[in-house]
Motif scaffolding. Sequence first.
Motif, PDB file in Angstrom:
ATOM      1  N   LEU A 106      25.662   2.944  -5.857  1.00  0.00           N
ATOM      2  CA  LEU A 106      24.587   3.574  -5.077  1.00  0.00           C
ATOM      3  C   LEU A 106      23.829   4.589  -5.921  1.00  0.00           C
ATOM      4  CD1 LEU A 106      26.101   4.135  -1.530  1.00  0.00           C
ATOM      5  CD2 LEU A 106      23.960   2.968  -2.054  1.00  0.00           C
ATOM      6  N   GLY A 107      24.572   5.359  -6.706  1.00  0.00           N
ATOM      7  CA  GLY A 107      23.924   6.325  -7.572  1.00  0.00           C
ATOM      8  C   GLY A 107      22.990   5.658  -8.564  1.00  0.00           C
ATOM      9  N   TRP A 108      23.452   4.584  -9.168  1.00  0.00           N
ATOM     10  CA  TRP A 108      22.629   3.814 -10.106  1.00  0.00           C
ATOM     11  C   TRP A 108      21.336   3.366  -9.436  1.00  0.00           C
ATOM     12  CZ3 TRP A 108      20.829  -1.186  -9.770  1.00  0.00           C
ATOM     13  CH2 TRP A 108      20.340  -1.768 -10.933  1.00  0.00           C
ATOM     14  N   PHE A 109      21.453   2.850  -8.219  1.00  0.00           N
ATOM     15  CA  PHE A 109      20.285   2.342  -7.506  1.00  0.00           C
ATOM     16  C   PHE A 109      19.279   3.458  -7.203  1.00  0.00           C
ATOM     17  CE2 PHE A 109      18.065   1.290  -3.559  1.00  0.00           C
ATOM     18  CZ  PHE A 109      17.542   0.046  -3.859  1.00  0.00           C
ATOM     19  N   LEU A 110      19.769   4.561  -6.647  1.00  0.00           N
ATOM     20  CA  LEU A 110      18.864   5.630  -6.229  1.00  0.00           C
ATOM     21  C   LEU A 110      18.199   6.331  -7.407  1.00  0.00           C
ATOM     22  CD1 LEU A 110      20.932   7.107  -3.281  1.00  0.00           C
ATOM     23  CD2 LEU A 110      18.809   5.802  -3.143  1.00  0.00           C
ATOM     24  N   GLN A 111      18.841   6.327  -8.551  1.00  0.00           N
ATOM     25  CA  GLN A 111      18.227   6.930  -9.730  1.00  0.00           C
ATOM     26  C   GLN A 111      17.023   6.149 -10.217  1.00  0.00           C
ATOM     27  OE1 GLN A 111      21.832   7.277 -12.270  1.00  0.00           O
ATOM     28  NE2 GLN A 111      21.123   9.359 -12.651  1.00  0.00           N
ATOM     29  N   ARG A 112      16.899   4.885  -9.810  1.00  0.00           N
ATOM     30  CA  ARG A 112      15.870   4.016 -10.383  1.00  0.00           C
ATOM     31  C   ARG A 112      14.750   3.646  -9.425  1.00  0.00           C
ATOM     32  NH1 ARG A 112      20.384   3.881 -12.871  1.00  0.00           N
ATOM     33  NH2 ARG A 112      20.529   3.296 -15.093  1.00  0.00           N
ATOM     34  N   THR A 113      14.836   4.041  -8.161  1.00  0.00           N
ATOM     35  CA  THR A 113      13.823   3.613  -7.202  1.00  0.00           C
ATOM     36  C   THR A 113      12.423   4.105  -7.568  1.00  0.00           C
ATOM     37  OG1 THR A 113      14.306   5.532  -5.793  1.00  0.00           O
ATOM     38  CG2 THR A 113      15.477   3.480  -5.315  1.00  0.00           C
ATOM     39  N   GLU A 114      12.319   5.291  -8.140  1.00  0.00           N
ATOM     40  CA  GLU A 114      10.998   5.823  -8.488  1.00  0.00           C
ATOM     41  C   GLU A 114      10.292   4.932  -9.497  1.00  0.00           C
ATOM     42  OE1 GLU A 114       8.904   9.899 -10.274  1.00  0.00           O
ATOM     43  OE2 GLU A 114      11.053   9.840  -9.848  1.00  0.00           O
ATOM     44  N   ALA A 163       0.867  -1.184   0.000  1.00  0.00           N
ATOM     45  CA  ALA A 163       0.000   0.000   0.000  1.00  0.00           C
ATOM     46  C   ALA A 163       0.900   1.228   0.000  1.00  0.00           C
ATOM     47  CB  ALA A 163      -0.924   0.011   1.220  1.00  0.00           C
ATOM     48  N   VAL A 164       0.475   2.255  -0.683  1.00  0.00           N
ATOM     49  CA  VAL A 164       1.260   3.484  -0.747  1.00  0.00           C
ATOM     50  C   VAL A 164       1.495   4.019   0.668  1.00  0.00           C
ATOM     51  CG1 VAL A 164       1.273   5.889  -1.539  1.00  0.00           C
ATOM     52  CG2 VAL A 164       0.457   4.075  -3.058  1.00  0.00           C
ATOM     53  N   GLY A 165       2.735   4.323   0.964  1.00  0.00           N
ATOM     54  CA  GLY A 165       3.105   4.829   2.279  1.00  0.00           C
ATOM     55  C   GLY A 165       3.611   3.767   3.230  1.00  0.00           C
ATOM     56  N   GLU A 166       3.337   2.492   2.950  1.00  0.00           N
ATOM     57  CA  GLU A 166       3.840   1.417   3.799  1.00  0.00           C
ATOM     58  C   GLU A 166       5.363   1.311   3.666  1.00  0.00           C
ATOM     59  OE1 GLU A 166       2.366  -0.899   5.968  1.00  0.00           O
ATOM     60  OE2 GLU A 166       0.671   0.483   5.857  1.00  0.00           O
ATOM     61  N   GLU A 167       6.015   0.913   4.745  1.00  0.00           N
ATOM     62  CA  GLU A 167       7.468   0.783   4.725  1.00  0.00           C
ATOM     63  C   GLU A 167       7.884  -0.651   5.041  1.00  0.00           C
ATOM     64  OE1 GLU A 167       9.375   3.683   7.167  1.00  0.00           O
ATOM     65  OE2 GLU A 167       8.712   5.373   5.927  1.00  0.00           O
ATOM     66  N   PHE A 168       8.976  -1.072   4.407  1.00  0.00           N
ATOM     67  CA  PHE A 168       9.526  -2.410   4.586  1.00  0.00           C
ATOM     68  C   PHE A 168      11.046  -2.316   4.586  1.00  0.00           C
ATOM     69  CE2 PHE A 168       5.521  -2.861   2.319  1.00  0.00           C
ATOM     70  CZ  PHE A 168       4.884  -3.915   2.953  1.00  0.00           C
ATOM     71  N   THR A 169      11.688  -3.319   5.153  1.00  0.00           N
ATOM     72  CA  THR A 169      13.110  -3.487   4.894  1.00  0.00           C
ATOM     73  C   THR A 169      13.236  -4.265   3.585  1.00  0.00           C
ATOM     74  OG1 THR A 169      13.227  -5.561   6.146  1.00  0.00           O
ATOM     75  CG2 THR A 169      13.674  -3.516   7.343  1.00  0.00           C
ATOM     76  N   PHE A 170      14.361  -4.118   2.900  1.00  0.00           N
ATOM     77  CA  PHE A 170      14.509  -4.775   1.611  1.00  0.00           C
ATOM     78  C   PHE A 170      15.935  -5.254   1.409  1.00  0.00           C
ATOM     79  CE2 PHE A 170      15.952  -0.493   0.650  1.00  0.00           C
ATOM     80  CZ  PHE A 170      17.022  -0.701  -0.213  1.00  0.00           C
ATOM     81  N   ARG A 171      16.078  -6.160   0.468  1.00  0.00           N
ATOM     82  CA  ARG A 171      17.394  -6.610   0.006  1.00  0.00           C
ATOM     83  C   ARG A 171      17.288  -6.938  -1.476  1.00  0.00           C
ATOM     84  NH1 ARG A 171      20.886 -11.488   2.674  1.00  0.00           N
ATOM     85  NH2 ARG A 171      21.266  -9.861   4.234  1.00  0.00           N
ATOM     86  N   VAL A 172      18.317  -6.591  -2.225  1.00  0.00           N
ATOM     87  CA  VAL A 172      18.397  -6.959  -3.632  1.00  0.00           C
ATOM     88  C   VAL A 172      19.865  -6.991  -4.046  1.00  0.00           C
ATOM     89  CG1 VAL A 172      18.148  -4.553  -4.421  1.00  0.00           C
ATOM     90  CG2 VAL A 172      17.611  -6.438  -5.984  1.00  0.00           C
ATOM     91  N   ARG A 186       9.952   2.964   1.166  1.00  0.00           N
ATOM     92  CA  ARG A 186       8.564   3.398   1.340  1.00  0.00           C
ATOM     93  C   ARG A 186       7.849   3.249   0.009  1.00  0.00           C
ATOM     94  NH1 ARG A 186       9.065   8.705   3.341  1.00  0.00           N
ATOM     95  NH2 ARG A 186       9.236   7.762   5.416  1.00  0.00           N
ATOM     96  N   VAL A 187       6.723   2.583   0.000  1.00  0.00           N
ATOM     97  CA  VAL A 187       5.987   2.319  -1.228  1.00  0.00           C
ATOM     98  C   VAL A 187       5.409   3.612  -1.786  1.00  0.00           C
ATOM     99  CG1 VAL A 187       4.096   1.019  -2.291  1.00  0.00           C
ATOM    100  CG2 VAL A 187       5.380   0.019  -0.381  1.00  0.00           C
ATOM    101  N   THR A 188       5.688   3.886  -3.061  1.00  0.00           N
ATOM    102  CA  THR A 188       5.119   5.061  -3.735  1.00  0.00           C
ATOM    103  C   THR A 188       4.148   4.666  -4.838  1.00  0.00           C
ATOM    104  OG1 THR A 188       7.030   5.142  -5.242  1.00  0.00           O
ATOM    105  CG2 THR A 188       7.138   6.489  -3.246  1.00  0.00           C
ATOM    106  N   SER A 189       4.255   3.460  -5.355  1.00  0.00           N
ATOM    107  CA  SER A 189       3.338   2.962  -6.383  1.00  0.00           C
ATOM    108  C   SER A 189       3.208   1.457  -6.217  1.00  0.00           C
ATOM    109  CB  SER A 189       3.848   3.290  -7.792  1.00  0.00           C
ATOM    110  OG  SER A 189       3.103   2.586  -8.785  1.00  0.00           O
ATOM    111  N   VAL A 190       2.010   1.002  -5.883  1.00  0.00           N
ATOM    112  CA  VAL A 190       1.779  -0.436  -5.700  1.00  0.00           C
ATOM    113  C   VAL A 190       1.991  -1.182  -7.015  1.00  0.00           C
ATOM    114  CG1 VAL A 190       0.048  -2.187  -5.156  1.00  0.00           C
ATOM    115  CG2 VAL A 190       0.229  -0.116  -3.754  1.00  0.00           C
ATOM    116  N   GLU A 191       1.510  -0.612  -8.108  1.00  0.00           N
ATOM    117  CA  GLU A 191       1.622  -1.279  -9.402  1.00  0.00           C
ATOM    118  C   GLU A 191       3.084  -1.450  -9.819  1.00  0.00           C
ATOM    119  OE1 GLU A 191       0.276  -0.654 -14.091  1.00  0.00           O
ATOM    120  OE2 GLU A 191      -0.323   0.802 -12.557  1.00  0.00           O
TER     121      GLU A 191
END
Length: 278
Positions: free
Chosen positions: A146-154, A97-106, A239-244
Motif C-alpha cells: 500500500l505504501g508503494w502504491f500511495l507514494q506513486r499516485t501523484e 478531466a482534472v477533478g473527475e473521480e472514478f473507481t479503479f483497479r490495477v 481523483r484525476v490531478t493530471s490528465v496527461e
Amino acid sequence: MSYLSRIRINPLRSGSRDLLGNPRRLHGAVMGGLADDPERQRPLWRLDSDNPHRPKLLVLSESKPDWTHLVEQAGWPHAEGEHYELREYEPLLTRLAVGEEFTFRVTANPVRNAVEAARPTQPNDSGKGSLGRSPRTAHRTAEAQLGWFLQRTEKWGFSVPGASSGTSAIEHSSVAASADSTDATGGAVTAEAARVGTADVSEFAGDVRITARERHSFAKKRGSKPVVLHTATFEGRLRVTSVELLRRALLHGVGPAKAYGCGLLTLAPLPPDSDAAD
C-alpha cells in the motif's frame, strides 16, 4: 487507436489450466492475438479472478486484436453469447478531466531498488568488467505494498480521496521488504515493519484497498532460474490531478512486470449512489 478487450476464460479446460498457472504462457497467448506487428507492440493485460469459476482476461492493445485462438483453447467456443468484448479505448480517455473521480483497479508488482549500489559483474568476453543494475526487491506485506502504491499516485496523475498527503507513515511502512522476519505469505519483513498493523495503514490509505495478493513462480525457459513475482491488486476511488499523466499511465501501464500481467490500470464510473465529495 487502442482497444480494450475482455475475454471469458473457462478454467476447467486443460488449455486454460496451462495458461492460468503461468504468466509467461498467458503473455504468449496475448501476443498471439495481435496480427499487426506484434513484436513492436507492448500490450497490457490483467487476469481478473473475482469469480474463480468465470475468470476474465483484460487486454489493452494498440491494434485491433482477434481472440479466436484463446476462445478455442481456453473459452467456450460452442456456447451461445459473446465470447469476448472489444471496445475502442479513446472514448474513456476523452472523459478524463482534472477533478473527475472514478473507481479503479490495477494489479501491480510493488518493488524497490536494493539499498546497496550495483556491484561490478563478472568480466565479459573482452576481459572488461561492466556495472550491473541495482537489483529489485519485492514488497511482500500488505502495508508495504500500500505504501508503494500511495507514494506513486501523484506521478500517475491521480490522488486517492481520504489518503494522507504526508509520506512519513508511507515511508515507515515501506521498510517491509527488508529481510529480518517472515510474514504470512513467506515474505521477509523487518521487526519494525512487523509492528505496522492494518490499523496504521488505514490512517493513510483512504479510498483504496488490496483485494488480492499472490506469489507467482515460473521459468522463462526449461532449466532456467524461476522468475518470482509478488503481486497485489488495488481497488478504490481516484481523483484525476493530471490528465496527461493519467492518460500515460492508462496507455503504458504502471510499475514493473507488465509482460506478466501487471500494470493495467482500468477505470469505471462511480456508482450512482456514491458521494464524490470528501
